[in-house]
Write a protein that holds these residues in place. Structure first.
Motif, PDB file in Angstrom:
ATOM      1  N   VAL A  23       0.805  -1.267  -0.096  1.00 12.39           N
ATOM      2  CA  VAL A  23       0.066   0.000  -0.014  1.00 12.39           C
ATOM      3  C   VAL A  23       1.056   1.330  -0.030  1.00 12.39           C
ATOM      4  O   VAL A  23       0.542   2.106  -0.571  1.00 12.39           O
ATOM      5  N   PRO A  24       1.813   1.504   0.833  1.00  8.32           N
ATOM      6  CA  PRO A  24       2.695   2.619   0.881  1.00  8.32           C
ATOM      7  C   PRO A  24       3.421   2.939  -0.614  1.00  8.32           C
ATOM      8  O   PRO A  24       3.784   3.899  -1.086  1.00  8.32           O
ATOM      9  N   TYR A  25       3.434   1.954  -1.441  1.00  6.39           N
ATOM     10  CA  TYR A  25       4.236   2.075  -2.688  1.00  6.39           C
ATOM     11  C   TYR A  25       3.459   1.712  -3.950  1.00  6.39           C
ATOM     12  O   TYR A  25       3.993   1.937  -4.842  1.00  6.39           O
ATOM     13  N   LEU A  26       2.060   1.873  -3.866  1.00  5.48           N
ATOM     14  CA  LEU A  26       1.190   1.693  -4.799  1.00  5.48           C
ATOM     15  C   LEU A  26       1.500   2.907  -5.881  1.00  5.48           C
ATOM     16  O   LEU A  26       1.399   2.593  -7.070  1.00  5.48           O
ATOM     17  N   TYR A  27       1.315   4.196  -5.213  1.00 11.93           N
ATOM     18  CA  TYR A  27       1.405   5.440  -6.235  1.00 11.93           C
ATOM     19  C   TYR A  27       2.603   5.155  -7.105  1.00 11.93           C
ATOM     20  O   TYR A  27       2.777   5.486  -8.294  1.00 11.93           O
ATOM     21  N   VAL A  28       3.558   5.148  -6.377  1.00  8.04           N
ATOM     22  CA  VAL A  28       5.138   5.084  -6.985  1.00  8.04           C
ATOM     23  C   VAL A  28       5.245   3.925  -8.001  1.00  8.04           C
ATOM     24  O   VAL A  28       5.867   4.271  -9.081  1.00  8.04           O
ATOM     25  N   TYR A  29       4.709   2.843  -7.629  1.00  7.29           N
ATOM     26  CA  TYR A  29       4.670   1.540  -8.558  1.00  7.29           C
ATOM     27  C   TYR A  29       3.779   2.136  -9.949  1.00  7.29           C
ATOM     28  O   TYR A  29       4.626   1.806 -10.864  1.00  7.29           O
ATOM     29  N   VAL A  30       2.627   2.604  -9.964  1.00  3.50           N
ATOM     30  CA  VAL A  30       1.977   2.619 -10.926  1.00  3.50           C
ATOM     31  C   VAL A  30       2.480   3.922 -11.593  1.00  3.50           C
ATOM     32  O   VAL A  30       2.919   3.868 -13.155  1.00  3.50           O
ATOM     33  N   ALA A  31       2.671   5.136 -11.093  1.00  8.18           N
ATOM     34  CA  ALA A  31       3.241   6.334 -11.487  1.00  8.18           C
ATOM     35  C   ALA A  31       4.666   6.302 -12.514  1.00  8.18           C
ATOM     36  O   ALA A  31       4.936   6.781 -13.487  1.00  8.18           O
ATOM     37  N   GLN A  32       5.564   5.764 -11.586  1.00  7.39           N
ATOM     38  CA  GLN A  32       7.076   5.696 -11.915  1.00  7.39           C
ATOM     39  C   GLN A  32       7.603   4.449 -12.561  1.00  7.39           C
ATOM     40  O   GLN A  32       8.321   4.194 -13.496  1.00  7.39           O
ATOM     41  N   VAL A  33       7.570   3.375 -11.667  1.00  2.43           N
ATOM     42  CA  VAL A  33       7.825   2.063 -12.104  1.00  2.43           C
ATOM     43  C   VAL A  33       7.329   1.548 -13.333  1.00  2.43           C
ATOM     44  O   VAL A  33       8.103   1.136 -14.234  1.00  2.43           O
ATOM     45  N   THR A  40      -2.852   8.342 -14.015  1.00  3.59           N
ATOM     46  CA  THR A  40      -3.317   6.902 -13.918  1.00  3.59           C
ATOM     47  C   THR A  40      -3.146   6.431 -12.550  1.00  3.59           C
ATOM     48  O   THR A  40      -4.009   5.669 -12.001  1.00  3.59           O
ATOM     49  N   ALA A  41      -2.007   6.854 -11.669  1.00  2.26           N
ATOM     50  CA  ALA A  41      -1.893   6.597 -10.393  1.00  2.26           C
ATOM     51  C   ALA A  41      -2.774   6.889  -9.435  1.00  2.26           C
ATOM     52  O   ALA A  41      -3.517   6.239  -8.545  1.00  2.26           O
ATOM     53  N   GLY A  42      -3.245   8.109  -9.766  1.00  2.69           N
ATOM     54  CA  GLY A  42      -4.448   8.926  -8.943  1.00  2.69           C
ATOM     55  C   GLY A  42      -5.743   8.001  -9.284  1.00  2.69           C
ATOM     56  O   GLY A  42      -6.474   7.644  -8.427  1.00  2.69           O
ATOM     57  N   VAL A  43      -5.899   7.642 -10.570  1.00  2.00           N
ATOM     58  CA  VAL A  43      -7.174   7.012 -10.889  1.00  2.00           C
ATOM     59  C   VAL A  43      -7.232   5.565 -10.079  1.00  2.00           C
ATOM     60  O   VAL A  43      -8.322   4.984  -9.760  1.00  2.00           O
ATOM     61  N   VAL A  44      -5.855   4.871 -10.335  1.00  2.00           N
ATOM     62  CA  VAL A  44      -5.989   3.478  -9.620  1.00  2.00           C
ATOM     63  C   VAL A  44      -6.202   3.707  -8.069  1.00  2.00           C
ATOM     64  O   VAL A  44      -6.996   2.904  -7.467  1.00  2.00           O
ATOM     65  N   LEU A  45      -5.848   4.650  -7.441  1.00  2.00           N
ATOM     66  CA  LEU A  45      -6.076   4.907  -5.805  1.00  2.00           C
ATOM     67  C   LEU A  45      -7.423   5.153  -6.042  1.00  2.00           C
ATOM     68  O   LEU A  45      -8.219   4.680  -4.593  1.00  2.00           O
ATOM     69  N   ALA A  46      -7.975   5.849  -6.700  1.00  2.00           N
ATOM     70  CA  ALA A  46      -9.584   6.192  -6.638  1.00  2.00           C
ATOM     71  C   ALA A  46     -10.247   5.101  -6.814  1.00  2.00           C
ATOM     72  O   ALA A  46     -11.480   4.711  -6.067  1.00  2.00           O
ATOM     73  N   VAL A  47     -10.032   4.149  -7.748  1.00  2.00           N
ATOM     74  CA  VAL A  47     -10.628   2.937  -8.136  1.00  2.00           C
ATOM     75  C   VAL A  47     -10.501   2.003  -7.023  1.00  2.00           C
ATOM     76  O   VAL A  47     -11.579   1.087  -6.541  1.00  2.00           O
ATOM     77  N   PHE A  48      -9.334   1.752  -6.219  1.00  2.00           N
ATOM     78  CA  PHE A  48      -9.090   0.932  -4.883  1.00  2.00           C
ATOM     79  C   PHE A  48     -10.076   1.398  -4.035  1.00  2.00           C
ATOM     80  O   PHE A  48     -10.709   0.371  -3.192  1.00  2.00           O
TER      81      PHE A  48
END
Length: 426
Positions: A23-33, A40-48
């Protein structure tokens, strides 16, 4: 604890450990990795988050009809599939679909686990059972986040795939451990639960017609909005913008929060379980109001940077003290308010309120914390004082057994074991 409760708590700790990995790394994973971008990272967190809001309204009735165990196992398998697919998601549709599966699965597990704890505990042991659950959740999240932070490497997507794979395995372990628990045929009856007209009705209509439960849901929304909904959004933005806190210090503040919970949970338990639940919640509101005042000093007090940093970390620590007081108070109260046939629906309704607060909290607090520093602090001091007011009002509508179950249980024991008088001619 009985064997079933031990298995439930062990599975709860393992699933929290898996969540702490990712969970702490979900944003970094989607946006950067995966290089899918911040949007897209924001959308993923919103969908979650939104996935939870979609499934929770239907979860409670399934739990009450089928039992919490099959629902928990199904949710754990669903979350495991979402975690595993997220580890290999390299496109926007795959990341969004994975977030939906993961969010839905983890959301359903909350009321299912809570209902299993209710089924395997009685009024005298329920407070400690929920305190232990909260303790193990935070311990698992903290250890998982600490170990996960040592394994991730932004230059190696495979390291994140490993993390999500471990999380998927932990969910399957939860399904296996909890699934092997022998649940009682029926939950222990409690004098705290409503009967007759108060427990009549079907679904949401029954909950909306239960005044004490509606009051508790309003109180719960304010609690989660004013605390959890601000941790990684408004309060973090306020700390970096107004107090000049370094991003690394945010990690220290969160660690202080977890440390206080782990250390204080069982120290405050004896104090909490002997007092009225409504007054304990009211005291938490006062503690959090003071925490927000300390945060105000960190950003608006014009002291040294060291003092600002210490005050900001202390804010998170004070929040942790309040959380340790709430965990053995609010969840058991939801269970004691529920009619025997609707424990799952009451737990799901309260989980839905929590998710709504966690969705609204960052949306409101984030912009305020970043730009409106003074109004932000004043707003959440008032929200915290509102917790105190709402808790005291709730207490007026609770029965003695619901508000202070220890004394109610003690009075029942005395009445049962009252010695009979000796006959005069004996």
């Amino acid at each position: 604890m009985g064997a079933a409760m031990r298995r439930i708590q062990a599975g709860n700790a393992l699933s929290a450990f898996g969540l702490g990995f990712t969970v702490p790394y979900l944003y970094v994973y989607v946006a950067q990795v995966r290089d899918l971008g911040a949007t897209t990272a924001g959308v993923v967190l919103a969908v979650f988050a939104m996935a939870a809001l979609v499934v929770l309204p239907f979860t409670g009735r399934v739990i009450d009809r089928r039992g919490p165990l099959p629902v928990l196992v199904g949710a754990a398998v669903l979350a495991s599939a979402g975690a595993l697919s997220m580890g290999f998601a390299s496109s926007v549709p795959a990341a969004v679909a994975s977030a939906a599966l993961l969010g839905a699965g983890t959301a359903v597990m909350q009321p299912a686990l809570a209902t299993m704890i209710v089924w395997c505990s009685g009024p005298a042991t329920r407070t400690r059972a929920f305190a232990l659950q909260f303790f193990l959740q935070n311990l698992g999240l903290g250890i998982g986040g600490l170990i996960g932070g040592q394994l991730v490497d932004q230059s190696r997507p495979a390291s994140f795939t490993l993390l999500f794979s471990i999380e998927a395995v932990m969910f399957l372990v939860l399904a296996g451990v909890a699934g092997s628990a022998k649940m009682p045929r029926s939950m222990p009856l409690s004098d705290a639960r409503p009967t007759g007209e108060q427990g009549a009705g079907v679904g949401i209509r029954a909950i909306l017609g239960h005044r004490a439960m509606v009051q508790l849901c309003v109180l719960g929304f304010v609690v989660f909005f004013a605390c959890y909904g601000q941790f990684e959004s408004g309060l973090a933005a306020y700390g970096t913008e107004a107090a000049g806190i370094q991003p690394s210090t945010l990690g220290i503040a969160l660690a202080a929060n977890t440390a206080v919970i782990v250390v204080a949970q069982f120290l405050v338990l004896k104090f909490v379980e002997r007092r009225r639940r409504s007054r304990v919640i009211a005291a938490v509101g006062l503690i959090w109001a003071f925490a927000w005042i300390v945060a105000g000093y960190a950003g608006l007090g014009h002291g040294s940077q060291a003092m600002a940093t210490a005050a900001f970390v202390s804010t998170y620590a004070l929040f942790g003290l309040g959380e340790a007081m709430l965990s053995p108070t609010v969840a058991p109260l939801v269970a004691d308010l529920a009619p025997e046939s609707m424990v799952g629906q009451y737990n799901s309704a309260f989980a839905l309120v929590k998710q709504l607060a966690l969705a609204v909290g960052p949306a409101v607090g984030g912009p305020m914390g970043a730009a409106l520093h003074g109004p932000y602090i004043v707003t959440f001091v008032l929200f915290s004082l509102g917790i105190t007011v709402l808790a005291l009002r709730l207490g007026k509508g609770l029965t003695p057994a619901q508000d202070q179950p220890v004394l109610a249980a003690a009075s029942r024991v005395v009445s049962v074991h009252k010695p009979e008088p000796t006959p005069a001619n004996a």
